[in-house]
Structure formats: structure tokens, C-alpha cells
Design a protein around this motif. Structure first.
Motif, PDB file in Angstrom:
ATOM      1  N   CYS A 116       7.422   5.452  11.774  1.00  0.00           N
ATOM      2  CA  CYS A 116       6.562   4.706  10.843  1.00  0.00           C
ATOM      3  C   CYS A 116       7.217   3.524  10.128  1.00  0.00           C
ATOM      4  O   CYS A 116       6.531   2.812   9.387  1.00  0.00           O
ATOM      5  N   ALA A 117       8.510   3.303  10.310  1.00  0.00           N
ATOM      6  CA  ALA A 117       9.187   2.283   9.509  1.00  0.00           C
ATOM      7  C   ALA A 117       8.564   0.906   9.660  1.00  0.00           C
ATOM      8  O   ALA A 117       8.472   0.149   8.697  1.00  0.00           O
ATOM      9  N   GLU A 118       8.117   0.559  10.848  1.00  0.00           N
ATOM     10  CA  GLU A 118       7.534  -0.760  11.069  1.00  0.00           C
ATOM     11  C   GLU A 118       6.038  -0.790  10.816  1.00  0.00           C
ATOM     12  O   GLU A 118       5.487  -1.815  10.422  1.00  0.00           O
ATOM     13  N   SER A 119       5.368   0.318  11.038  1.00  0.00           N
ATOM     14  CA  SER A 119       3.898   0.307  10.996  1.00  0.00           C
ATOM     15  C   SER A 119       3.307   0.744   9.660  1.00  0.00           C
ATOM     16  O   SER A 119       2.158   0.401   9.352  1.00  0.00           O
ATOM     17  N   THR A 125       9.228   2.944   2.760  1.00  0.00           N
ATOM     18  CA  THR A 125       9.736   2.981   1.385  1.00  0.00           C
ATOM     19  C   THR A 125      10.067   4.411   0.969  1.00  0.00           C
ATOM     20  O   THR A 125      11.102   4.665   0.338  1.00  0.00           O
ATOM     21  N   ALA A 126       9.198   5.357   1.325  1.00  0.00           N
ATOM     22  CA  ALA A 126       9.456   6.762   0.996  1.00  0.00           C
ATOM     23  C   ALA A 126      10.718   7.266   1.688  1.00  0.00           C
ATOM     24  O   ALA A 126      11.529   7.982   1.089  1.00  0.00           O
ATOM     25  N   ALA A 127      10.904   6.883   2.950  1.00  0.00           N
ATOM     26  CA  ALA A 127      12.099   7.311   3.690  1.00  0.00           C
ATOM     27  C   ALA A 127      13.358   6.698   3.086  1.00  0.00           C
ATOM     28  O   ALA A 127      14.369   7.383   2.914  1.00  0.00           O
ATOM     29  N   SER A 128      13.290   5.422   2.755  1.00  0.00           N
ATOM     30  CA  SER A 128      14.434   4.774   2.121  1.00  0.00           C
ATOM     31  C   SER A 128      14.780   5.468   0.808  1.00  0.00           C
ATOM     32  O   SER A 128      15.952   5.742   0.515  1.00  0.00           O
ATOM     33  N   GLY A 129      13.753   5.780   0.015  1.00  0.00           N
ATOM     34  CA  GLY A 129      13.987   6.479  -1.243  1.00  0.00           C
ATOM     35  C   GLY A 129      14.571   7.870  -1.039  1.00  0.00           C
ATOM     36  O   GLY A 129      15.438   8.301  -1.801  1.00  0.00           O
ATOM     37  N   ALA A 130      14.107   8.565  -0.004  1.00  0.00           N
ATOM     38  CA  ALA A 130      14.625   9.908   0.281  1.00  0.00           C
ATOM     39  C   ALA A 130      16.106   9.847   0.649  1.00  0.00           C
ATOM     40  O   ALA A 130      16.915  10.651   0.156  1.00  0.00           O
ATOM     41  N   PHE A 131      16.462   8.889   1.496  1.00  0.00           N
ATOM     42  CA  PHE A 131      17.876   8.751   1.857  1.00  0.00           C
ATOM     43  C   PHE A 131      18.715   8.349   0.643  1.00  0.00           C
ATOM     44  O   PHE A 131      19.845   8.804   0.480  1.00  0.00           O
ATOM     45  N   THR A 132      18.174   7.494  -0.220  1.00  0.00           N
ATOM     46  CA  THR A 132      18.893   7.086  -1.432  1.00  0.00           C
ATOM     47  C   THR A 132      19.142   8.284  -2.342  1.00  0.00           C
ATOM     48  O   THR A 132      20.238   8.451  -2.892  1.00  0.00           O
ATOM     49  N   THR A 133      18.127   9.130  -2.499  1.00  0.00           N
ATOM     50  CA  THR A 133      18.276  10.330  -3.336  1.00  0.00           C
ATOM     51  C   THR A 133      19.361  11.246  -2.781  1.00  0.00           C
ATOM     52  O   THR A 133      20.227  11.734  -3.521  1.00  0.00           O
ATOM     53  N   TRP A 134      19.326  11.466  -1.486  1.00  0.00           N
ATOM     54  CA  TRP A 134      20.304  12.345  -0.838  1.00  0.00           C
ATOM     55  C   TRP A 134      21.707  11.738  -0.912  1.00  0.00           C
ATOM     56  O   TRP A 134      22.673  12.413  -1.288  1.00  0.00           O
TER      57      TRP A 134
END
Length: 199
Positions: A116-119, A125-134
Motif C-alpha cells: 500500500c505504500a504507493e497506492s 503514513t501509518a507504516a512509517s509511524g509504526a516503524f518510528t515507534t518501534w
């Protein structure tokens, strides 16, 4: 917390994360999530007016918070916390799962990113935030073990990137070789960063 102890909304987010990690975003249907969560179908619209995208985004955010919360637990399991020990525990979570239950599951954050990153900008944004949290939780743990603050974030990124890549290889090869390799090879580098601060 067991699935039965969660409310219907929390059960659906949890179920979505579990189904995404196994089947991917596109193959995970809303009805399937409701059934897996033992939630009435009508509750999907009630709790997730944004539809599947909202549910996926929340499942991805949940997965990032779950991974971050595991970091202190991993440290608590170690008789003497070290950066290599922390990484070995992060890896062991996956080797244990794969050796006990097979290679069906992966990381829901990675699955959502790939699909879903491109579409779907909100999912990216949610994935980026999840990786940032981790990553933040791992960096904080490394700093607590004596890794200089200016290196902790970079090493946390290295650890998570290596783990995610090894998970992908393990699933492709149906073998934990890649996981045990990254734990073995990165361990000395991680511990050396802590020793530099505490000679």
C-alpha cells in the motif's frame, strides 16, 4: 491480553493485524476480520467509518506499538541486558514461531508497506509511524545499555531492517537460517557500540 478480554473494536484491530501478517492487505476482507474477531458485521461500519483503509491503518499502528512494547519485555528476560542479547531476543520471537507453527506469518507493517505504500498514502503514513515507534523503543533501550545517543537510532534502524529482511528470507526459504545469521553477525557490532561508551 487474550482476544476474548478485548472489546469488539480492539478485537477487530487485532484480528486485522493477524490476518494481514498472514495473507496481506488485499487478501484480508472486512467480513473475514469481523468473523475472526467474533464481532457483528454491522460493527465494522460503526467502529471504522473510513472502511477497510481505516481498519488497516489502525492495525498497522497497533503492530508498531506492540513491537515497541515487546522491547522492555525482551530486556527483562535477559540476566544481563546487552545490545546483542536484545537483538537475539527480537530474533528468537520469530525463530520460535516459525519452528513451532511454520512460516505462514510475517510482519503486518511490512506487508502493508509492500502492498500500500504507493497506492494508499494514509497506510504509508501509518507504516512509517509504526516503524518510528518501534525504532524509538529499540534506540531508547540501546541508550540505556550504554550505546551513545548519536548512534542508538542508526543501530536501531539497522536491527529492525535486518530483522525484517531476515523474516522475508525465512519465509521464502522456509528456514530460519537468515534469522540466526543476522543475530550472530550483528551481535558483536552492537555490543562494540556499547563498549565504546563504557570502556
Amino acid at each position: 491480553m487474550a482476544k476474548a478480554e478485548r472489546g469488539p473494536r480492539e478485537r477487530m484491530v487485532f484480528s486485522a493485524a493477524q490476518l494481514i501478517r498472514r495473507d496481506g492487505v488485499h487478501s484480508t476482507g472486512m467480513r473475514q476480520v469481523a468473523a475472526d474477531a467474533a464481532a457483528p458485521r454491522g460493527s465494522l461500519q460503526h467502529y471504522f467509518p473510513g472502511g477497510k483503509t481505516q481498519l488497516v491503518d489502525e492495525a498497522v499502528g497497533w503492530a508498531g506499538r506492540y513491537a515497541a512494547r515487546r522491547v522492555p519485555r525482551f530486556l527483562a528476560a535477559l540476566p544481563e541486558p546487552t545490545p546483542s542479547g536484545l537483538f537475539a531476543e527480537m530474533v528468537r520471537q520469530w525463530t520460535d514461531e516459525y519452528e513451532a507453527a511454520g512460516f505462514a506469518g510475517g510482519c503486518p507493517v511490512a506487508a502493508a508497506t509492500v502492498e500500500c505504500a504507493e497506492s494508499v498514502p494514509s497506510t504509508r503514513t501509518a507504516a512509517s509511524g509504526a516503524f518510528t515507534t518501534w525504532t524509538g523503543a529499540v534506540a531508547e533501550a540501546l541508550t540505556g545499555m550504554g550505546v551513545p545517543e548519536e548512534r542508538a537510532g542508526a543501530l536501531a534502524t539497522l536491527m529492525i531492517s535486518s530483522l525484517e529482511g531476515a523474516i522475508l528470507l525465512a519465509r521464502a526459504e522456509q528456514d530460519v537460517r537468515a534469522l540466526t545469521t543476522v543475530a550472530r553477525e550483528l551481535g558483536p557490532l552492537l555490543d562494540a557500540a556499547a563498549r565504546q561508551e563504557n570502556p
